[in-house]
Write a protein that holds these residues in place. Structure first.
Motif, PDB file in Angstrom:
ATOM      1  N   THR A  97       1.290  -1.395   0.078  1.00 31.77           N
ATOM      2  CA  THR A  97      -0.256  -0.071   0.299  1.00 31.77           C
ATOM      3  C   THR A  97       0.758   1.106   0.086  1.00 31.77           C
ATOM      4  O   THR A  97       0.201   2.273   0.198  1.00 31.77           O
ATOM      5  N   TRP A  98       1.852   1.298  -0.298  1.00 34.43           N
ATOM      6  CA  TRP A  98       3.367   2.361  -0.067  1.00 34.43           C
ATOM      7  C   TRP A  98       3.418   2.609  -1.448  1.00 34.43           C
ATOM      8  O   TRP A  98       4.425   3.470  -1.672  1.00 34.43           O
ATOM      9  N   LYS A 128       9.187  -4.552   8.314  1.00 35.76           N
ATOM     10  CA  LYS A 128       8.580  -5.095   7.072  1.00 35.76           C
ATOM     11  C   LYS A 128       9.573  -4.838   6.107  1.00 35.76           C
ATOM     12  O   LYS A 128      10.257  -5.459   4.671  1.00 35.76           O
ATOM     13  N   GLY A 129       9.000  -3.758   5.256  1.00 37.56           N
ATOM     14  CA  GLY A 129       8.778  -2.660   4.745  1.00 37.56           C
ATOM     15  C   GLY A 129      10.077  -2.401   4.033  1.00 37.56           C
ATOM     16  O   GLY A 129      10.075  -3.070   2.510  1.00 37.56           O
ATOM     17  N   ALA A 130      10.874  -2.062   4.897  1.00 40.31           N
ATOM     18  CA  ALA A 130      12.600  -2.438   4.460  1.00 40.31           C
ATOM     19  C   ALA A 130      13.346  -2.980   4.265  1.00 40.31           C
ATOM     20  O   ALA A 130      13.871  -3.180   2.760  1.00 40.31           O
ATOM     21  N   GLY A 131      12.664  -4.270   4.435  1.00 44.71           N
ATOM     22  CA  GLY A 131      13.253  -5.776   3.615  1.00 44.71           C
ATOM     23  C   GLY A 131      12.655  -6.102   2.861  1.00 44.71           C
ATOM     24  O   GLY A 131      13.777  -6.590   2.077  1.00 44.71           O
ATOM     25  N   VAL A 132      11.780  -5.737   2.698  1.00 44.92           N
ATOM     26  CA  VAL A 132      10.977  -6.120   0.138  1.00 44.92           C
ATOM     27  C   VAL A 132      11.683  -5.407  -0.237  1.00 44.92           C
ATOM     28  O   VAL A 132      11.628  -5.057  -1.441  1.00 44.92           O
ATOM     29  N   LEU A 133      11.634  -3.624   0.373  1.00 45.51           N
ATOM     30  CA  LEU A 133      11.293  -3.039  -1.247  1.00 45.51           C
ATOM     31  C   LEU A 133      13.482  -2.213  -0.900  1.00 45.51           C
ATOM     32  O   LEU A 133      13.573  -1.306  -2.370  1.00 45.51           O
ATOM     33  N   LEU A 134      13.907  -2.710  -0.176  1.00 50.92           N
ATOM     34  CA  LEU A 134      14.828  -1.620   0.002  1.00 50.92           C
ATOM     35  C   LEU A 134      16.497  -2.958  -1.146  1.00 50.92           C
ATOM     36  O   LEU A 134      16.160  -4.384  -1.360  1.00 50.92           O
TER      37      LEU A 134
END
Length: 144
Positions: A97-98, A128-134
């Motif tokens: 959703t980001w 959690k988002g950092a783990g996927v998006l970075l």
């Protein structure tokens, strides 16, 4: 277009550290560095950092719709072309959703003065988002 006094005071020291991660020689390969700032608040940091780091494409975000207006006003007033229009983002929701950010596309994920005032689920969502998006080698940069 007002920012807390703390933001004015800490923008220089934070920028000095950010330069270590986005300055010349700090990353591999040519091109623009993609940055997502979670909880950009008034927008002072987004505009200041993007202006000082022209090699970045800065995506500010906030959960408060009123903050989005202030962020846009700062970017316009400081004439910073590498600040994207701010997006509404609830970091406690899934990364899907980001604002359409795709996995492994961010060089830097920035969160300033959010974790100590937000609910635990927001900090969990940020990590959690950092783990996927970075991208591999990308950096989650937190302050406060």
């Amino acid at each position: 277009m007002q920012a807390p006094a703390a933001a004015e005071r800490n923008k220089g020291p934070i920028l000095a550290v950010l330069r270590e991660y986005v300055g010349p020689g700090a990353h591999a390969g040519p091109g623009v560095l993609r940055v997502l700032e979670v909880g950009a608040g008034a927008g002072l940091h987004a505009a200041h950092f993007a202006q000082a780091l022209p090699q970045t494409l800065w995506q500010p975000s906030d959960i408060d719709p009123r903050a989005l207006c202030s962020i846009a006003a700062y970017a316009e007033a400081m004439q910073v072309p590498n600040v994207l229009p701010p997006i509404l983002l609830d970091v406690s929701q899934g990364w899907e959703t980001w604002g359409g950010t795709q996995p492994a596309t961010l060089d830097l994920l920035v969160s300033i003065n959010m974790m100590h005032i937000a609910e635990l689920r927001c900090t969990e969502g940020l990590f959690k988002g950092a783990g996927v998006l970075l991208k591999p080698g990308g950096v989650l940069f937190t302050y406060g």
